[in-house]
Design a protein around this motif. Structure first.
Motif, PDB file in Angstrom:
ATOM      1  N   ASN A  63       0.852  -1.190   0.000  1.00 33.13           N
ATOM      2  CA  ASN A  63       0.000   0.000   0.000  1.00 33.13           C
ATOM      3  C   ASN A  63       0.884   1.234   0.000  1.00 33.13           C
ATOM      4  N   SER A  64       0.877   1.975  -1.103  1.00 30.38           N
ATOM      5  CA  SER A  64       1.771   3.118  -1.224  1.00 30.38           C
ATOM      6  C   SER A  64       1.029   4.437  -1.356  1.00 30.38           C
ATOM      7  N   HIS A  65      -0.307   4.408  -1.255  1.00 27.71           N
ATOM      8  CA  HIS A  65      -1.020   5.679  -1.403  1.00 27.71           C
ATOM      9  C   HIS A  65      -0.799   6.557  -0.174  1.00 27.71           C
ATOM     10  N   ARG A  66      -1.247   7.764  -0.228  1.00 27.47           N
ATOM     11  CA  ARG A  66      -0.739   8.793   0.665  1.00 27.47           C
ATOM     12  C   ARG A  66      -1.018   8.520   2.134  1.00 27.47           C
ATOM     13  N   ASP A  67      -2.129   7.889   2.471  1.00 26.60           N
ATOM     14  CA  ASP A  67      -2.445   7.689   3.874  1.00 26.60           C
ATOM     15  C   ASP A  67      -1.874   6.391   4.424  1.00 26.60           C
ATOM     16  N   HIS A  68      -1.245   5.581   3.576  1.00 25.12           N
ATOM     17  CA  HIS A  68      -0.602   4.345   4.014  1.00 25.12           C
ATOM     18  C   HIS A  68      -1.586   3.386   4.674  1.00 25.12           C
ATOM     19  N   LEU A  69      -2.839   3.430   4.277  1.00 26.56           N
ATOM     20  CA  LEU A  69      -3.819   2.534   4.881  1.00 26.56           C
ATOM     21  C   LEU A  69      -3.563   1.097   4.444  1.00 26.56           C
ATOM     22  N   PHE A 156       1.578  11.180  12.289  1.00 27.81           N
ATOM     23  CA  PHE A 156       1.199   9.777  12.358  1.00 27.81           C
ATOM     24  C   PHE A 156       0.184   9.447  11.270  1.00 27.81           C
ATOM     25  N   SER A 157       0.237   8.210  10.782  1.00 31.23           N
ATOM     26  CA  SER A 157      -0.863   7.627  10.018  1.00 31.23           C
ATOM     27  C   SER A 157      -1.465   6.487  10.829  1.00 31.23           C
ATOM     28  N   PHE A 158      -2.774   6.500  10.982  1.00 29.02           N
ATOM     29  CA  PHE A 158      -3.500   5.380  11.575  1.00 29.02           C
ATOM     30  C   PHE A 158      -3.870   4.449  10.422  1.00 29.02           C
ATOM     31  N   CYS A 159      -3.163   3.335  10.307  1.00 31.36           N
ATOM     32  CA  CYS A 159      -3.222   2.492   9.105  1.00 31.36           C
ATOM     33  C   CYS A 159      -4.306   1.429   9.156  1.00 31.36           C
ATOM     34  N   PHE A 207      -2.979  18.914  13.724  1.00 29.35           N
ATOM     35  CA  PHE A 207      -3.666  18.649  12.457  1.00 29.35           C
ATOM     36  C   PHE A 207      -4.286  17.269  12.529  1.00 29.35           C
ATOM     37  N   PHE A 208      -5.486  17.129  11.937  1.00 24.98           N
ATOM     38  CA  PHE A 208      -6.046  15.784  11.817  1.00 24.98           C
ATOM     39  C   PHE A 208      -6.940  15.691  10.595  1.00 24.98           C
ATOM     40  N   ASN A 209      -6.880  14.563   9.947  1.00 19.42           N
ATOM     41  CA  ASN A 209      -7.757  14.231   8.824  1.00 19.42           C
ATOM     42  C   ASN A 209      -8.091  12.757   8.976  1.00 19.42           C
ATOM     43  N   ILE A 210      -9.053  12.482   9.841  1.00 22.85           N
ATOM     44  CA  ILE A 210      -9.385  11.109  10.204  1.00 22.85           C
ATOM     45  C   ILE A 210     -10.863  10.842   9.972  1.00 22.85           C
ATOM     46  N   LYS A 221     -18.906  -5.659  16.789  1.00 25.59           N
ATOM     47  CA  LYS A 221     -18.559  -4.610  15.824  1.00 25.59           C
ATOM     48  C   LYS A 221     -17.578  -3.662  16.513  1.00 25.59           C
ATOM     49  N   PHE A 222     -16.453  -3.418  15.843  1.00 24.00           N
ATOM     50  CA  PHE A 222     -15.409  -2.556  16.375  1.00 24.00           C
ATOM     51  C   PHE A 222     -15.395  -1.270  15.562  1.00 24.00           C
ATOM     52  N   ILE A 223     -15.443  -0.121  16.237  1.00 19.26           N
ATOM     53  CA  ILE A 223     -15.439   1.181  15.572  1.00 19.26           C
ATOM     54  C   ILE A 223     -14.117   1.864  15.903  1.00 19.26           C
ATOM     55  N   GLY A 224     -13.359   2.207  14.860  1.00 18.66           N
ATOM     56  CA  GLY A 224     -12.077   2.859  15.068  1.00 18.66           C
ATOM     57  C   GLY A 224     -11.857   3.957  14.048  1.00 18.66           C
ATOM     58  N   CYS A 225     -10.751   4.670  14.189  1.00 14.10           N
ATOM     59  CA  CYS A 225     -10.431   5.737  13.260  1.00 14.10           C
ATOM     60  C   CYS A 225      -9.251   5.335  12.378  1.00 14.10           C
ATOM     61  N   VAL A 226      -9.229   5.871  11.164  1.00 10.54           N
ATOM     62  CA  VAL A 226      -8.078   5.764  10.272  1.00 10.54           C
ATOM     63  C   VAL A 226      -7.817   7.155   9.707  1.00 10.54           C
ATOM     64  N   GLY A 227      -6.611   7.359   9.175  1.00 11.91           N
ATOM     65  CA  GLY A 227      -6.271   8.642   8.586  1.00 11.91           C
ATOM     66  C   GLY A 227      -4.969   9.175   9.133  1.00 11.91           C
ATOM     67  N   VAL A 228      -4.798  10.474   9.082  1.00  8.05           N
ATOM     68  CA  VAL A 228      -3.542  11.093   9.497  1.00  8.05           C
ATOM     69  C   VAL A 228      -3.795  12.118  10.603  1.00  8.05           C
ATOM     70  N   MET A 229      -2.793  12.249  11.472  1.00  9.38           N
ATOM     71  CA  MET A 229      -2.907  13.185  12.591  1.00  9.38           C
ATOM     72  C   MET A 229      -1.508  13.642  12.970  1.00  9.38           C
ATOM     73  N   SER A 230      -1.384  14.921  13.291  1.00  7.75           N
ATOM     74  CA  SER A 230      -0.097  15.487  13.695  1.00  7.75           C
ATOM     75  C   SER A 230      -0.194  16.058  15.101  1.00  7.75           C
ATOM     76  N   PHE A 231       0.923  15.983  15.808  1.00  5.31           N
ATOM     77  CA  PHE A 231       1.059  16.574  17.132  1.00  5.31           C
ATOM     78  C   PHE A 231       2.293  17.470  17.128  1.00  5.31           C
ATOM     79  N   ARG A 232       2.267  18.485  18.005  1.00  6.79           N
ATOM     80  CA  ARG A 232       3.440  19.336  18.182  1.00  6.79           C
ATOM     81  C   ARG A 232       3.794  19.417  19.665  1.00  6.79           C
ATOM     82  N   ILE A 233       5.078  19.549  19.912  1.00  5.11           N
ATOM     83  CA  ILE A 233       5.585  19.768  21.264  1.00  5.11           C
ATOM     84  C   ILE A 233       5.684  21.277  21.451  1.00  5.11           C
ATOM     85  N   LEU A 234       4.917  21.815  22.383  1.00  5.53           N
ATOM     86  CA  LEU A 234       4.812  23.269  22.546  1.00  5.53           C
ATOM     87  C   LEU A 234       5.428  23.722  23.873  1.00  5.53           C
TER      88      LEU A 234
END
Length: 278
Positions: A63-69, A156-159, A207-210, A221-234
């Motif tokens: 899997n090489s597409h952008r979100d690495h799912l 991070f990517s949640f794959c 940032f998040f796009n999940i 039934k299991f409900i979870g998230c996939v997508g991308v998310m960023s964190f910063r150290i402030l």
């Protein structure tokens, strides 16, 4: 020493879709363990708390597409002679040592069973590959030593679908405490280099796009998230704390986060460059 091993598999007959769920792959892993150490296999089967391994769903392509799912659900059987790969991550040094003879003496002609299908393990990858980013190994000391003491951006990517236990229920919405708290618990359990819980305080989502995804089997039934998310150290954070946070982020590939990592859920990867936000 965390190991992320990729097993290349070749089914000799179609794999029914009903046997491609997490519980069946979990059972296959325990069968592999029991083939070299039955007592260890029984012990892992009975273990109810945090487990020292994580598995991926079975994959039929890179899997090489952008979100690495990764693919976690199949509606059709996997056809015979379709090359597949399967990631097995081991977090405990002793667990890898117990299984060394398995990795070194794999017989490609020996069939392993997933439902009615016979599988051949054609090879095992344990070092980084340009075509297989999930294969890797390191000591915990190396993960720490190689972690940046200045990088404040963590992408991070949640794959595979990821959820976290809150009280008696699952929550599919990731937060600083759920993501990094999960990493911190596993790091402190297995690394021998414990970090303080207050380490997480300067981490904030930036940032998040999940999205939510559903994983159903015969029992639940299991409900979870996939997508991308960023964190910063402030804020004013010393270099040692930044290094420890980056070590946790680098460790994520091995450990996964959240619930059901031994069933293929909670697979997460860090990216050294910013993920696409378009």
């Amino acid at each position: 020493m965390p190991h992320s091993l990729v097993l290349n598999l070749l089914p000799q007959s179609p794999i029914p879709s009903g046997y491609l769920t997490g519980k069946h792959l979990h059972a296959l892993f325990l069968t592999l363990v029991s083939s070299v150490d039955r007592e260890l296999g029984d012990r892992l089967h009975e273990q109810k708390t945090e487990k020292a391994f994580a598995l991926s769903p079975l994959q039929v392509r890179n899997n090489s597409h952008r979100d690495h799912l990764l693919q976690w659900e199949y509606r059709q059987p996997i056809a015979a002679h379709t090359p597949c790969w399967w990631r097995v991550s081991l977090l405990d040094d002793s667990l890898f040592a117990h299984l060394t003879s398995l990795w070194l003496n794999i017989n490609p002609q020996h069939p392993w069973h997933l439902g009615s299908a016979d599988l051949q393990i054609t090879s095992i990858l344990g070092t980084p590959q340009s075509t297989q980013p999930w294969a890797n190994f390191s000591t915990y000391a190396q993960v720490y030593e190689e972690a940046s003491d200045s990088e404040r951006q963590i992408d991070f990517s949640f794959c595979t679908p990821t959820a976290f236990r809150q009280s008696n229920f699952d929550c599919a919405l990731p937060s600083r405490d759920s993501v990094f708290g999960s990493l911190l618990r596993r790091w402190n359990q297995y690394s021998g280099i414990p970090f303080e819980e207050t380490l997480l305080e300067p981490i904030f989502p930036s940032f998040f796009n999940i999205r939510t995804e559903f994983v159903a089997d015969s029992r639940s039934k299991f409900i979870g998230c996939v997508g991308v998310m960023s964190f910063r150290i402030l804020g004013d954070v010393d270099a040692i704390a930044i290094k420890q946070i980056n070590a946790l982020a680098d460790f994520a590939m091995y450990s996964g986060v959240g619930r059901k990592t031994p069933m293929g859920m909670g697979m997460i990867r860090r990216h050294s460059t910013k993920v696409s936000r378009h």
